[in-house]
Design a protein around this motif. Structure first.
Motif, PDB file in Angstrom:
ATOM      1  N   ALA A   1       0.836  -1.192   0.000  1.00 54.49           N
ATOM      2  CA  ALA A   1       0.000   0.000   0.000  1.00 54.49           C
ATOM      3  C   ALA A   1       0.873   1.245   0.000  1.00 54.49           C
ATOM      4  O   ALA A   1       2.020   1.225   0.441  1.00 54.49           O
ATOM      5  N   ASP A   2       0.312   2.348  -0.503  1.00 51.96           N
ATOM      6  CA  ASP A   2       1.053   3.597  -0.603  1.00 51.96           C
ATOM      7  C   ASP A   2       1.644   4.016   0.738  1.00 51.96           C
ATOM      8  O   ASP A   2       2.752   4.513   0.812  1.00 51.96           O
TER       9      ASP A   2
ATOM     10  N   ARG B   1      15.604  -3.042  -0.021  1.00 49.96           N
ATOM     11  CA  ARG B   1      14.408  -2.272  -0.392  1.00 49.96           C
ATOM     12  C   ARG B   1      13.997  -2.573  -1.831  1.00 49.96           C
ATOM     13  O   ARG B   1      12.813  -2.739  -2.122  1.00 49.96           O
ATOM     14  N   ILE B   2      14.961  -2.650  -2.730  1.00 44.19           N
ATOM     15  CA  ILE B   2      14.650  -2.962  -4.130  1.00 44.19           C
ATOM     16  C   ILE B   2      14.035  -4.356  -4.219  1.00 44.19           C
ATOM     17  O   ILE B   2      13.028  -4.550  -4.909  1.00 44.19           O
TER      18      ILE B   2
ATOM     19  N   SER C   1       6.894  -7.232  -3.996  1.00 42.63           N
ATOM     20  CA  SER C   1       5.534  -6.735  -3.776  1.00 42.63           C
ATOM     21  C   SER C   1       4.935  -6.153  -5.056  1.00 42.63           C
ATOM     22  O   SER C   1       3.832  -5.620  -5.043  1.00 42.63           O
ATOM     23  N   GLU C   2       5.679  -6.262  -6.162  1.00 42.50           N
ATOM     24  CA  GLU C   2       5.264  -5.845  -7.501  1.00 42.50           C
ATOM     25  C   GLU C   2       5.000  -4.348  -7.635  1.00 42.50           C
ATOM     26  O   GLU C   2       4.272  -3.909  -8.518  1.00 42.50           O
TER      27      GLU C   2
END
Length: 157
Positions: free
Chosen positions: A2-3, A43-44, A50-51
């Motif tokens: 989620a954002d 992080r990448i 998580s697409e």
């Protein structure tokens, strides 16, 4: 993802990758984000799993590659079928992208490239054969992109 789970470091990573994923090392991004190289790599990996990052691709100048025609075909498909049609449309020779539109009568935007009209005409025919209505065709002169500014923490976005 989620954002609200995407923080400033994630946004900076996304911005850097949109600028130049091929030449941007995790070390370069770590310097920008004041984090470690391993943090950036983790992080990448998380953004990929998580697409949020769906993949990496070359930004091809089709005209320079010998395919000067870029045609946008605005199509209408039945709403229940349009999502299922996207993979089939992408399989059409010459189609390079499909966008699902949620407003207006035309609900699919198909981008095709070719060397001449004889390359584009079969694309339109294949769309018609699938039961789509081709409502409009637009010939594109140029197409440029830029990284999404909201990911650029350096400009206060």
């Amino acid at each position: 993802m989620a954002d609200e789970e995407i923080d400033d470091v994630d946004r900076a990573i996304l911005y850097a990758l949109q600028e130049d994923a091929r030449n941007m090392s995790s070390g370069d991004i770590a310097e920008r984000t004041d984090t470690s190289d391993s943090t950036v790599r983790k992080r990448i990996n998380h953004l990929e799993s998580s697409e949020v990052i769906k993949g990496y691709s070359a930004d091809v100048d089709y005209q320079q590659a010998g395919y000067p025609l870029r045609m946008l075909l605005y199509c209408t498909a039945s709403i229940p079928e349009r999502g299922d049609l996207i993979p089939k449309i992408l399989d059409i020779d010459g189609v390079v992208s499909v966008q699902e539109l949620v407003t207006g009568e035309e609900n699919l935007l198909v981008t095709a490239v070719g060397e001449s009209d004889s390359d584009i005409t079969p694309v339109a025919q294949a769309l018609l054969d699938m039961g789509l209505t081709v409502a409009d065709e637009v010939l594109v002169r140029s197409h440029e992109t830029t990284p999404f500014g909201k990911f650029d923490s350096e400009n206060g976005s």
